[in-house]
Design an enzyme around this catalytic site. Structure first.
Site, mmCIF file in Angstrom:
data_model
loop_
_atom_site.group_PDB
_atom_site.id
_atom_site.type_symbol
_atom_site.label_atom_id
_atom_site.label_comp_id
_atom_site.label_asym_id
_atom_site.label_seq_id
_atom_site.Cartn_x
_atom_site.Cartn_y
_atom_site.Cartn_z
ATOM 1 N N GLU A 67 -10.739 2.710 -7.209
ATOM 2 C CA GLU A 67 -11.353 2.558 -8.526
ATOM 3 C C GLU A 67 -11.129 3.841 -9.335
ATOM 4 O O GLU A 67 -12.043 4.652 -9.524
ATOM 5 C CB GLU A 67 -12.854 2.256 -8.338
ATOM 6 N N HIS B 70 -12.312 -10.547 -10.643
ATOM 7 C CA HIS B 70 -13.282 -9.754 -9.883
ATOM 8 C C HIS B 70 -13.777 -10.569 -8.693
ATOM 9 O O HIS B 70 -14.523 -11.539 -8.856
ATOM 10 C CB HIS B 70 -14.437 -9.360 -10.814
ATOM 11 N N ASP C 256 0.866 -1.191 0.000
ATOM 12 C CA ASP C 256 0.000 0.000 0.000
ATOM 13 C C ASP C 256 0.895 1.231 0.000
ATOM 14 O O ASP C 256 2.131 1.120 0.012
ATOM 15 C CB ASP C 256 -0.964 -0.029 1.210
ATOM 16 N N LYS D 17 -4.724 3.282 -11.064
ATOM 17 C CA LYS D 17 -4.498 1.904 -11.517
ATOM 18 C C LYS D 17 -3.375 1.881 -12.571
ATOM 19 O O LYS D 17 -2.532 0.994 -12.567
ATOM 20 C CB LYS D 17 -5.793 1.300 -12.073
ATOM 21 N N SER E 1 -14.129 -3.288 -10.332
ATOM 22 C CA SER E 1 -15.506 -3.782 -10.462
ATOM 23 C C SER E 1 -16.225 -3.156 -11.643
ATOM 24 O O SER E 1 -17.276 -3.634 -12.028
ATOM 25 C CB SER E 1 -16.291 -3.552 -9.164
ATOM 26 N N VAL F 287 -6.397 -1.360 -5.851
ATOM 27 C CA VAL F 287 -6.296 0.017 -5.355
ATOM 28 C C VAL F 287 -7.602 0.748 -5.674
ATOM 29 O O VAL F 287 -8.542 0.145 -6.190
ATOM 30 C CB VAL F 287 -5.076 0.758 -5.973
HETATM 31 P P1 NAD Z 1 -10.537 0.476 -0.441
HETATM 32 O O1 NAD Z 1 -10.697 1.949 -0.541
HETATM 33 O O2 NAD Z 1 -11.010 -0.227 0.767
HETATM 34 O O3 NAD Z 1 -8.990 0.092 -0.612
HETATM 35 C C1 NAD Z 1 -8.139 0.628 -1.577
HETATM 36 C C2 NAD Z 1 -6.736 0.583 -1.037
HETATM 37 O O4 NAD Z 1 -5.857 0.928 -2.072
HETATM 38 C C3 NAD Z 1 -6.494 1.542 0.119
HETATM 39 O O5 NAD Z 1 -5.903 0.851 1.205
HETATM 40 C C4 NAD Z 1 -5.543 2.567 -0.475
HETATM 41 O O6 NAD Z 1 -4.627 3.101 0.484
HETATM 42 C C5 NAD Z 1 -4.833 1.719 -1.507
HETATM 43 N N1 NAD Z 1 -4.209 2.533 -2.543
HETATM 44 C C6 NAD Z 1 -4.709 3.635 -3.140
HETATM 45 N N2 NAD Z 1 -3.807 4.099 -4.044
HETATM 46 C C7 NAD Z 1 -2.757 3.282 -3.987
HETATM 47 C C8 NAD Z 1 -1.519 3.258 -4.673
HETATM 48 N N3 NAD Z 1 -1.202 4.174 -5.575
HETATM 49 N N4 NAD Z 1 -0.657 2.270 -4.368
HETATM 50 C C9 NAD Z 1 -0.960 1.325 -3.462
HETATM 51 N N5 NAD Z 1 -2.124 1.311 -2.780
HETATM 52 C C10 NAD Z 1 -2.996 2.290 -3.053
HETATM 53 O O7 NAD Z 1 -11.201 -0.106 -1.761
HETATM 54 P P2 NAD Z 1 -11.771 -1.562 -2.017
HETATM 55 O O8 NAD Z 1 -13.211 -1.593 -1.691
HETATM 56 O O9 NAD Z 1 -10.852 -2.566 -1.423
HETATM 57 O O10 NAD Z 1 -11.686 -1.651 -3.603
HETATM 58 C C11 NAD Z 1 -10.474 -1.852 -4.274
HETATM 59 C C12 NAD Z 1 -10.738 -2.244 -5.713
HETATM 60 O O11 NAD Z 1 -11.558 -3.410 -5.730
HETATM 61 C C13 NAD Z 1 -11.502 -1.213 -6.510
HETATM 62 O O12 NAD Z 1 -11.045 -1.253 -7.842
HETATM 63 C C14 NAD Z 1 -12.926 -1.686 -6.439
HETATM 64 O O13 NAD Z 1 -13.702 -1.254 -7.520
HETATM 65 C C15 NAD Z 1 -12.733 -3.165 -6.487
HETATM 66 N N6 NAD Z 1 -13.824 -3.977 -5.925
HETATM 67 C C16 NAD Z 1 -14.471 -3.580 -4.795
HETATM 68 C C17 NAD Z 1 -15.494 -4.358 -4.278
HETATM 69 C C18 NAD Z 1 -16.200 -3.959 -3.012
HETATM 70 O O14 NAD Z 1 -17.224 -4.574 -2.687
HETATM 71 N N7 NAD Z 1 -15.689 -3.011 -2.279
HETATM 72 C C19 NAD Z 1 -15.845 -5.549 -4.914
HETATM 73 C C20 NAD Z 1 -15.137 -5.942 -6.060
HETATM 74 C C21 NAD Z 1 -14.135 -5.148 -6.547
#
Ligand code: NAD
Length: 720
Positions: free
Chosen positions: A405, A453, A346, A410, A432, A403
């Site tokens: 969305e 996913h 992270d 990304k 997602s 990371v």
């Molecule tokens: P989140 O906000 O809980 O976590 C994202 C993490 O990424 C954070 O800890 C942040 O510090 C880290 N981050 C941000 N920029 C970064 C970088 N440059 N380098 C390294 N780390 C970095 O988000 P989430 O809910 O875990 O979602 C993450 C991804 O998964 C997104 O693309 C989201 O669309 C996808 N997703 C989410 C869900 C859901 O239900 N939340 C389901 C499927 C997919």
């Protein structure tokens, strides 16, 4: 000579029947076993030199139940009379065994499920290996059936009505110790001694009459329609079942009826009652659909049926996870649990550590509940390394980014990863919503880039939707599937598109709820209609849970990407209003619901103030239909557009991804069961009444014209 059951008679005249299906790792009841068992029961019954018989298994498990392939092909296809004949065959056979005048004992060496356990219940004596890991269960309810080999009659006569209902209605397993305490087995013994003990019982006691065939038999705990305990059990039981199934799972009701009616009559009549209910369920299209989607197709997917052939097996030893938020932390946990080393990266070490702490929490809970061994839990944690350095990713076999969305973020992490490990075999994104083909542009080898996913919470949700970008290679798909196999999740494979398959179709459920609100439906009718349609929660409830803000952001991004091609949804203005009021969803403490501190949530009264309820409300059947058909028609569009290539993926993805009504077997099974022509006709009506979103795609019209079904087409394609 029997092929599936070994037959020997010892010097005491006791026969040993060892069930051992050639070429299979697990015993199941199929036509051959059934034939062999009948032949041998007759032999034991009629050969004067044979005193009695012990039934055991030649495999580590005793018997896993009926062959679901066989049941799946029988379901819904025979005439009622033929189906009853087939259904009664096992009951007739078991009844012959328990009334033939010779004692039968079961030596249960391992797992005994469904028909496997039912064979043992028809024996006069049961010895079970004293191993707490052995599971004994009658799980038929889980595929929309009931135990049709006498289970609904013998179990209540052994355990009592109430205790047996708990097992029959839920299909839960019990251990040998629980079975002994519940009077389901007579004796526990070390594995090596079970056959000898069973033989000893035949030699020394060998009573060939079941307790229920003896004069004066009484069901433990009480029996009869006028017994106060029984009245109470069934009154409460019926209410509970209605509350939990909302009338969608006829098997549960049928099990209650079998036990209620059956326990008041002699065994022969009781078994006929059971077979009649079993026949009724087998004729219900929902059983066939549930067996197919929940078992046969799910099992095939778990065995990676769609993995491209000819690619060497790939094993992920070290996994990199970018982003230690909610999803990254979950992916790290399931991967470490599967034995992989995980580099969890992270932007700050605190954030990475926090991601690891999620695993710590799960391990601690597991240890506390006695489900995780403390040492193994620690080893799991030791495999997760939190970091901020891309250099630590060196040696990773696969990197998954989770990371924020956001395309730019990304893009940045993808480029940095490739710079640190130029020969990384596979890079995956857990996005997602963002199309994979676009994200793959940040990677110099788009053929090695794929979408994985996951669903939240990752440790509990069984599905992974694998998304092929335009250039993703078959080799990368095979490798991604091998990883999903390693973490023991169920993969479906889809092609790239906005929202892929699951998010796109799930979104229609929430959107339809909002459209109803805009139409003036009472919010409680919307919510309850969703649940009665078989969805796990109402559309507004789930809209709050995933966050109104997230839905809004996805919509804004879609608008930006599509420009004039964006088609507004009927409930868009509702989302705008809630955003304006700061009602962002459950996380914010307010959304479509109010979440009072320490109290129970309730629908926000402002909903009806802003969008008043119409004087005329539709029937709940219409509400249910709107929900199910709206999702199903979108799923059909996904198949037409080649986002999906297999209806089985569509059905599995729907049930295990977003909780689409499991009793339907999934949206494609639903359309098949309704009949494509009837479905199209109804969609035309819905489109006229509520909007073009219901309009059936050309694929459905063509199928209707040709009289096709989705699974009929699939079977035909497989045969060609
Ligand atoms: P989140 O906000 O809980 O976590 C994202 C993490 O990424 C954070 O800890 C942040 O510090 C880290 N981050 C941000 N920029 C970064 C970088 N440059 N380098 C390294 N780390 C970095 O988000 P989430 O809910 O875990 O979602 C993450 C991804 O998964 C997104 O693309 C989201 O669309 C996808 N997703 C989410 C869900 C859901 O239900 N939340 C389901 C499927 C997919």
């Amino acid at each position: 000579m029997t092929v599936t059951i070994k037959f020997e008679v010892d010097s005491d005249g006791i026969a040993l029947l060892t069930i051992d299906l050639p070429g299979r790792s697990m015993n199941v009841i199929n036509a051959a076993v059934s034939r062999d068992l009948s032949e041998l029961i007759e032999k034991v019954a009629t050969d004067p030199a044979i005193k009695g018989a012990v039934i055991t298994s030649g495999k580590p498990a005793f018997l896993a139940g009926a062959d679901l392939d066989m049941l799946g092909s029988q379901a819904g296809s025979a005439s009622v009379a033929d189906m009853f004949k087939a259904a009664y065959a096992m009951n007739g056979q078991m009844r012959r065994m328990e009334t033939c005048g010779k004692p039968f004992a079961a030596a249960i060496n391992g797992l005994a499920m469904g028909g496997g356990l039912e064979i043992t219940l028809a024996c006069h004596y049961r010895v079970c290996a004293d191993d707490p890991k052995i599971q004994l269960a009658l799980p038929e309810v889980k595929v929309g059936l009931l135990p049709g080999g006498g289970g609904t009659q013998r179990l209540p006569r052994l355990m009592g009505v109430q205790a047996s209902l708990m097992l029959l209605v839920k299909g839960d397993s019990i251990s040998p110790q629980q079975a002994k305490a519940g009077n389901v087995v007579h004796e526990l013994a070390p594995l090596s001694e079970i056959v000898a003990r069973a033989k000893a019982w035949i030699r020394e006691k060998g009573d060939p009459v079941q307790p229920w065939d003896k004069k004066g038999f009484k069901v433990p705990g009480g029996e009869g329609a006028f017994n106060p305990g029984i009245v109470q059990t069934f009154t409460g039981g019926n209410a509970m079942v209605q509350k939990e199934t909302l009338g969608n799972y006829p098997a549960v009701q049928a099990i209650l009826s079998c036990v209620y009616e059956g326990h008041q009559v002699p065994m022969d009549a009781a078994l006929r009652i059971e077979s009649r209910y079993f026949t009724k369920l087998m004729m219900d299209p929902s059983s066939k659909a549930m067996i197919r989607s929940l078992f046969l197709n799910k099992q095939a997917a778990d065995k990676l049926a769609r993995r491209p052939k000819g690619v060497d097996k790939f094993q992920v030893k070290t996994l990199g996870v970018l982003g230690a938020g909610m999803m990254g932390a979950g992916i790290a946990y399931v991967s470490a649990q599967a034995g992989m080393d995980v580099i969890l990266l992270d932007t700050t070490i605190e954030a990475a550590e926090k991601g690891k702490a999620y695993s710590q929490g799960l391990v601690d809970k597991g240890v506390q509940r006695g489900k995780v061994n403390a040492e193994k839990g620690q080893a799991l944690l030791d495999r997760i390394k939190p970091t901020t350095s891309y250099d630590d990713l060196k040696g990773c076999d696969l990197v998954i980014e989770a990371v924020f969305e956001n395309r730019e973020i990304k893009d940045g992490v993808t480029r940095k990863t490739e710079a640190a490990i130029p020969n990384l075999p596979v890079f995956a994104s857990n996005t997602s919503t963002l199309p994979i083909t676009g994200l793959a542009k940040s990677f110099s080898r788009p053929q090695d880039f794929i979408g994985l996913h996951f669903f939240s919470p990752v440790d509990r949700m069984p599905l992974v939707e694998i998304i092929m970008g335009k250039e993703t290679s078959q080799e990368t798909l095979a490798r991604a599937m091998d990883y999903v196999g390693q973490i023991r999740k169920t993969p479906i494979v889809v092609n790239d598109s906005r929202g892929f398959y699951t998010s796109r179709c799930f979104g229609t459920y929430v959107a339809e709820g909002l459209a109803m609100l805009a139409d003036g439906l009472v919010p409680a009718l919307i919510e309850n209609g969703g649940k009665q349609a078989g969805m796990p929660v109402g559309p507004l409830d789930v809209g709050d849970a995933v966050s109104i803000e997230l839905g809004y952001k996805v919509r804004e991004q879609t608008k930006k990407d599509l420009g004039d091609a964006y088609k507004p949804a009927p409930g868009d203005h509702i989302v705008d209003k809630l955003m304006e009021l700061g009602r962002l969803g459950k996380k914010a403490g307010k959304g479509y619901y109010e979440y009072p501190e320490g109290g129970k949530k309730f629908l926000w009264p402002g909903l009806t103030e802003n969008w008043p309820s119409a004087a005329d409300q539709p029937d709940v059947a219409e509400v249910k239909k709107r929900f199910l058909y709206r999702q199903a028609v979108e799923a059909a569009r996904c198949l037409e557009e080649n986002v999906l290539t297999d209806p089985a993926d569509g059905d599995i993805g729907a049930i295990f991804g977003w909780g689409f009504a499991p009793f339907t077997g999934g949206p494609f099974s639903l359309i098949d069961a309704v009949g494509v022509e009837a479905f199209v006709r109804e969609c035309d009506r819905l489109a006229q009444q509520y909007g073009a979103r219901f309009a059936p795609p050309k694929l459905l019209r063509d199928m209707a014209a040709r009289g096709e079904t989705f699974y009929g087409r699939k079977a035909k394609a497989a045969a060609e």
